[in-house]
Design an enzyme around this catalytic site. Structure first.
Site, PDB file in Angstrom:
ATOM      1  N   GLU A 510       0.868  -1.189   0.000  1.00 55.89           N
ATOM      2  CA  GLU A 510       0.000   0.000   0.000  1.00 55.89           C
ATOM      3  C   GLU A 510       0.897   1.229   0.000  1.00 55.89           C
ATOM      4  O   GLU A 510       1.789   1.356   0.840  1.00 55.89           O
ATOM      5  CB  GLU A 510      -0.924   0.030   1.227  1.00 55.89           C
ATOM      6  CG  GLU A 510      -1.775   1.317   1.241  1.00 55.89           C
ATOM      7  CD  GLU A 510      -2.839   1.366   2.332  1.00 55.89           C
ATOM      8  OE1 GLU A 510      -2.919   0.405   3.128  1.00 55.89           O
ATOM      9  OE2 GLU A 510      -3.577   2.370   2.377  1.00 55.89           O
ATOM     10  N   GLU A 683      -6.295  -4.776   8.082  1.00 51.98           N
ATOM     11  CA  GLU A 683      -5.135  -3.906   8.275  1.00 51.98           C
ATOM     12  C   GLU A 683      -4.909  -3.671   9.761  1.00 51.98           C
ATOM     13  O   GLU A 683      -5.778  -3.968  10.590  1.00 51.98           O
ATOM     14  CB  GLU A 683      -5.302  -2.589   7.515  1.00 51.98           C
ATOM     15  CG  GLU A 683      -6.393  -1.704   8.052  1.00 51.98           C
ATOM     16  CD  GLU A 683      -6.494  -0.365   7.343  1.00 51.98           C
ATOM     17  OE1 GLU A 683      -5.874  -0.182   6.283  1.00 51.98           O
ATOM     18  OE2 GLU A 683      -7.199   0.510   7.863  1.00 51.98           O
TER      19      GLU A 683
HETATM   20  P1  C2E Z   1      -5.082   4.183   5.735  1.00 52.59           P
HETATM   21  O1  C2E Z   1      -5.471   4.251   4.318  1.00 52.59           O
HETATM   22  O2  C2E Z   1      -6.007   3.435   6.643  1.00 52.59           O
HETATM   23  O3  C2E Z   1      -3.629   3.587   5.823  1.00 52.59           O
HETATM   24  C1  C2E Z   1      -3.175   2.713   6.791  1.00 52.59           C
HETATM   25  C2  C2E Z   1      -2.621   3.463   7.931  1.00 52.59           C
HETATM   26  O4  C2E Z   1      -2.464   2.522   9.015  1.00 52.59           O
HETATM   27  C3  C2E Z   1      -1.219   4.005   7.673  1.00 52.59           C
HETATM   28  O5  C2E Z   1      -1.041   5.171   8.423  1.00 52.59           O
HETATM   29  C4  C2E Z   1      -0.369   2.934   8.292  1.00 52.59           C
HETATM   30  O6  C2E Z   1       0.927   3.376   8.682  1.00 52.59           O
HETATM   31  C5  C2E Z   1      -1.165   2.541   9.457  1.00 52.59           C
HETATM   32  N1  C2E Z   1      -0.839   1.159   9.893  1.00 52.59           N
HETATM   33  C6  C2E Z   1      -0.565   0.076   9.124  1.00 52.59           C
HETATM   34  N2  C2E Z   1      -0.362  -1.051   9.933  1.00 52.59           N
HETATM   35  C7  C2E Z   1      -0.563  -0.631  11.198  1.00 52.59           C
HETATM   36  C8  C2E Z   1      -0.493  -1.321  12.454  1.00 52.59           C
HETATM   37  O7  C2E Z   1      -0.215  -2.540  12.563  1.00 52.59           O
HETATM   38  N3  C2E Z   1      -0.716  -0.635  13.567  1.00 52.59           N
HETATM   39  C9  C2E Z   1      -1.032   0.750  13.473  1.00 52.59           C
HETATM   40  N4  C2E Z   1      -1.282   1.409  14.591  1.00 52.59           N
HETATM   41  N5  C2E Z   1      -1.080   1.430  12.312  1.00 52.59           N
HETATM   42  C10 C2E Z   1      -0.849   0.728  11.193  1.00 52.59           C
HETATM   43  P2  C2E Z   1      -0.423   6.455   7.783  1.00 52.59           P
HETATM   44  O8  C2E Z   1       0.607   6.104   6.843  1.00 52.59           O
HETATM   45  O9  C2E Z   1      -0.086   7.368   8.909  1.00 52.59           O
HETATM   46  O10 C2E Z   1      -1.620   7.025   6.979  1.00 52.59           O
HETATM   47  C11 C2E Z   1      -2.739   7.483   7.577  1.00 52.59           C
HETATM   48  C12 C2E Z   1      -3.826   7.743   6.600  1.00 52.59           C
HETATM   49  O11 C2E Z   1      -3.486   8.811   5.742  1.00 52.59           O
HETATM   50  C13 C2E Z   1      -4.132   6.601   5.685  1.00 52.59           C
HETATM   51  O12 C2E Z   1      -4.939   5.656   6.327  1.00 52.59           O
HETATM   52  C14 C2E Z   1      -4.802   7.251   4.555  1.00 52.59           C
HETATM   53  O13 C2E Z   1      -6.154   7.439   4.851  1.00 52.59           O
HETATM   54  C15 C2E Z   1      -4.110   8.591   4.547  1.00 52.59           C
HETATM   55  N6  C2E Z   1      -3.106   8.582   3.463  1.00 52.59           N
HETATM   56  C16 C2E Z   1      -1.775   8.202   3.511  1.00 52.59           C
HETATM   57  N7  C2E Z   1      -1.213   8.384   2.306  1.00 52.59           N
HETATM   58  C17 C2E Z   1      -2.177   8.811   1.483  1.00 52.59           C
HETATM   59  C18 C2E Z   1      -2.226   9.142   0.109  1.00 52.59           C
HETATM   60  O14 C2E Z   1      -1.257   9.043  -0.626  1.00 52.59           O
HETATM   61  N8  C2E Z   1      -3.397   9.554  -0.380  1.00 52.59           N
HETATM   62  C19 C2E Z   1      -4.518   9.640   0.402  1.00 52.59           C
HETATM   63  N9  C2E Z   1      -5.633  10.047  -0.124  1.00 52.59           N
HETATM   64  N10 C2E Z   1      -4.538   9.335   1.691  1.00 52.59           N
HETATM   65  C20 C2E Z   1      -3.362   8.911   2.232  1.00 52.59           C
HETATM   66 CA    CA Z   2      -7.432   2.412   7.500  1.00 55.26          CA
HETATM   67 CA    CA Z   3      -5.673   2.669   2.885  1.00 58.11          CA
END
Ligand code: C2E
Ligand code: CA
Ligand code: CA
Length: 745
Positions: A510, A683
């Site tokens: 992802e 996830e």
């Molecule tokens: P998301 O789409 O639900 O992405 C998964 C988030 O969960 C990611 O946070 C990831 O680091 C986190 N995660 C994955 N495995 C675990 C785990 O085992 N434990 C915990 N506590 N967290 C985990 P991240 O990278 O901080 O991103 C947060 C949100 O920001 C994403 O949620 C997504 O909604 C948004 N985002 C990130 N990059 C993009 C992007 O390029 N475009 C868009 N539109 N949204 C993005």
């Molecule tokens: Ca999510």
């Molecule tokens: Ca996602």
């Protein structure tokens, strides 16, 4: 600005009736003055004409009286200076002749009606009146005044005319009297002075004579009156000794009065017409001004009213707010301004059309109107924004409870005709204690608080706090920096492994955006993604992440890729076109890529969402429903939109450790998805236990720190080169699981 102009117009209008009234007053005064002048002039002309006529009548009458006397004088002269008379009086006195020529002549004569012959001593010889001899010798006809005339004649010097005339009063009345010496025509008297005789004639002013004068001299109503009668229309008849004997009075014709009588009604009619005209002008002017005033008031009201909802509009709110603040300062009470912004209104408008959007606004307005209660002013200040002013007692407490009630109200879907739409709202609340904060600042604060609600995840109310200004400033600064970072292509992409749930083989990654803000360090996407969404940067940011990750994917032929898409990107009509271009550029098979979307956009804008999804599918992309279990979470959407995959949110995964209920719910959800042929990814998998349970529940893919944090492409490369690492973990887990299942209980 518009309000000020209206205000000025209103002010100018307020002075308009005064001006109209003033003009009418001046006009009325002029009319009264002109009328008074005309009437006065008329009066003067009339009295002058009257006066002239009076003068003329008086002169005529005086002349007539004189003529009356002179006629007698002429007659007397004819009879007294007569040769035959001298003959028959002096030379051969003949009483018969005297009687027949003097006495008898008094009978029905117009010239004289009394004839008396006096001797030198004044004793009467012959005395006749109206043809009859007077028994008493004519005593009653010889008053003192007449004797004065006699004395005058008696003492006439030689050469002078021995005749005197004057008016006297006799027993018969007033008359002109004359005394003359009887003589020859030549004036010669053939007698001694002591034997001289005198002829007296009296011509009484009888009624018929008066009538004749009246007719001949045009003196209507002429009558003989008592001497005491004096007026402007009478002339006295005086005796030679200066005693008034009688008055001759005529009826004044007063031609001035007559002509005034003719003209006055016309002038009065003109005055009445002018008065009616003035009154009409006043009434019409007044009604015009009144209508203008009501028109203006209506216009002002209209200018302050929102047409769609019938509520006050932004101008109206400002007016109401200022009033409330003024009252608050007077009464030591508070004012609260509650700002409300609908969430998802634009989507309703876009997908169902403006008619439905309008009826939604009307429905919301009606609902709010019921909720706000007493001492409030409700207004619609923009497309989907409302403002509510709370004033009077306990404004703050009421505002809070109304805010809660409003959130409850939006918790239920709204029925609009045959449609059911679901919109939310974000509320911001600002307080002006005792009116200490003015309307402009209060509006700004409420707006800011409302934005805080939106950023905090919508569907909530937030009270303004001064810190928000700092936060706003921080966010503004952050948005500027983010824009610069996007322009410089500084947004990095990291990749989180997604593994097969049974073999733990790396099957997909992802893509997740990362921003290392210069001078601040890394910023969480939970912070900068919403900022990008609200500041219009999300389109470029999202496509940038897709471009980078597609380029990267060509280095990982065996992997699939997930990329997150924000609702904001979906709203861009060119979105699917841009996506197609990127795939063409990178030369990547779209079937290797899944776009992850949260359900919010699909809830708010189902029609548009469906059409964008169709276009993306045509390109060959798959669509996953992201964050399932974090929000509204209806499995119905899976069927409705035909998602290719479902991702169970980490919050749901992490609740697994908290009891059987969560496990059961998870199992049921995954089972349902699978029954619809929708594979499920879990996830946020952090523990072995979670991994086991999720696999058992039916998730075919797992993602989480247990398998790898989001990492650099190089780290993914390393993972790809050491596939055994993950596989060993799977084997260990399988063993532990198996042993657990062998344990009793
Ligand atoms: P998301 O789409 O639900 O992405 C998964 C988030 O969960 C990611 O946070 C990831 O680091 C986190 N995660 C994955 N495995 C675990 C785990 O085992 N434990 C915990 N506590 N967290 C985990 P991240 O990278 O901080 O991103 C947060 C949100 O920001 C994403 O949620 C997504 O909604 C948004 N985002 C990130 N990059 C993009 C992007 O390029 N475009 C868009 N539109 N949204 C993005
Ligand atoms: Ca999510
Ligand atoms: Ca996602």
């Amino acid at each position: 600005m518009r309000l000020r102009r209206l205000h000025n117009r209103l002010k100018s209008l307020a002075s308009r009736p005064m001006a109209v009234a003033g003009m009418l007053l001046v006009f009325a005064m002029l009319a009264v003055m002109v009328t008074t002048l005309v009437l006065t002039a008329l009066d003067r002309v009339a009295s002058y004409a009257n006066h002239l006529d009076e003068e003329r009548s008086r002169e005529t009458l005086v002349g007539a009286i004189r003529t009356f006397k002179f006629q007698l004088g002429a007659t007397l002269n004819d009879y007294a200076a007569w040769d035959d008379a001298a003959e028959n009086i002096y030379a051969a006195p003949d009483p018969e002749w005297v009687i027949s020529n003097f006495g008898d002549m008094t009978f029905e004569s117009d010239l004289f009606d009394v004839a008396i012959v006096l001797d030198q001593e004044g004793r009467a010889g012959m005395a006749y009146s109206d043809g009859k001899p007077l028994k008493d010798g004519g005593k009653g006809f010889l008053p003192h005044d007449l004797m004065l005339l006699f004395d005058q004649v008696r003492s006439t010097k030689v050469g002078d005319n021995p005749q005197a005339l004057g008016f006297v009063r006799t027993v018969k009345g007033v008359g002109a009297a004359g005394v003359a010496l009887i003589r020859k025509k030549s004036g010669e008297v053939e007698a001694d002075p002591e034997n001289r005789a005198y002829l007296v004639f009296i011509r009484h002013v009888s009624r018929d004579k008066v009538e004749r004068i009246s007719g001949a001299y045009v003196l209507p109503g002429l009558v003989l009156a008592a001497p005491s009668y004096r007026s402007t229309h009478s002339v006295t008849i005086d005796s030679p000794s200066g005693i008034s004997l009688a008055s001759l009075a005529w009826t004044p014709r007063a031609p001035g009065d007559l002509s005034r009588e003719q003209v006055e009604p016309l002038v009065k009619a003109a005055l009445v017409l002018v008065a009616i005209y003035c009154m009409l002008l006043f009434i019409i002017g007044n009604s015009i001004v009144r209508r203008l005033r009501t028109d203006e008031a209506a216009a002002l009201k209209l200018a302050r009213t929102d047409r769609l909802s019938g509520l006050a509009n932004r101008d109206g709110l400002h007016v109401l707010l200022d009033q409330a603040l003024e009252q608050a300062r007077d009464q030591d009470s508070d004012v609260v301004l509650l700002y409300l912004d609908l969430d998802g209104f634009k989507e309703v408008n876009d997908s169902y059309g403006h008619a439905v959007g309008d009826s939604l606004i009307r429905a919301v307005s009606a609902g709010l109107d019921v909720l706000v209660g007493e001492n409030t002013a409700l207004s619609r200040i923009g497309g989907d924004e409302f403002g509510i002013v709370f004033f009077g007692a306990e404004a703050e407490a009421r505002a809070v409870s109304v805010a809660e009630a409003i959130l409850d109200f939006f918790g239920e879907p709204l029925t609009l005709g045959e449609r059911v739409v679901s919109v939310g709202c974000s509320l911001g609340l600002a307080l002006s204690r005792r009116g200490s904060i003015d309307g402009g600042e209060l509006t700004r604060q409420a707006d800011m608080a409302m934005y805080a609600s939106k950023e905090g995840g919508r569907g909530r109310w937030t009270a303004y706090h001064p810190q928000m200004d700092e936060e706003r400033e921080t966010r503004n600064q952050m948005a500027l920096d983010l824009r610069a970072a996007i322009e410089k292509d500084e947004i990095e992409v990291v990749y989180q492994p997604v593994v097969d749930s049974s073999t733990f083989d790396l099957v997909s990654v992802e893509a997740l955006a990362r921003w290392n803000r210069a001078g601040h360090g890394p910023v969480s996407p939970e912070i900068f993604i919403p900022i990008a969404e609200t500041s219009g940067l999300i389109d470029r940011l999202g496509l940038g992440v897709l471009r980078r990750s597609l380029t990267q994917l060509s280095a990982w032929p065996g992997l699939k890729l997930s990329v997150n898409v924000s609702p904001g990107q979906f709203r861009d009509p060119a979105f699917s076109g841009h996506v197609a271009d990127l795939f063409r550029e990178a030369g990547i098979d779209p079937r290797r890529v899944v776009l992850e979307m949260t359900e919010t956009y699909f809830i708010q804008n189902p029609e548009r969402a469906r059409s964008v999804l169709e276009r993306l599918r045509k390109i060959g992309l798959q669509i996953a429903l992201d964050d399932f279990g974090a929000g509204f979470s209806s499995v119905g959407y899976l069927r409705q939109f035909g998602f290719d995959r479902m991702k169970i949110d980490k919050s749901l995964v992490q609740s697994l450790g908290q009891g059987h209920k969560a496990v059961e719910m998870l199992q049921a959800t995954v089972a349902l998805a699978r029954s619809l042929d929708v594979p499920v990814t879990a996830e946020g998998v952090e523990t072995d236990q979670q991994a086991v349970n999720l696999r058992l529940a039916g998730c075919d893919q797992l993602q989480g720190y247990l398998f790898g944090r989001p990492c650099s492409p190089e780290a993914i490369d390393a993972l790809l080169q050491r596939p055994m690492e993950l596989r060993a973990k799977a084997a260990a887990l399988a063993f532990a699981n198996h042993r657990e299942s062998l344990l009793p209980g």
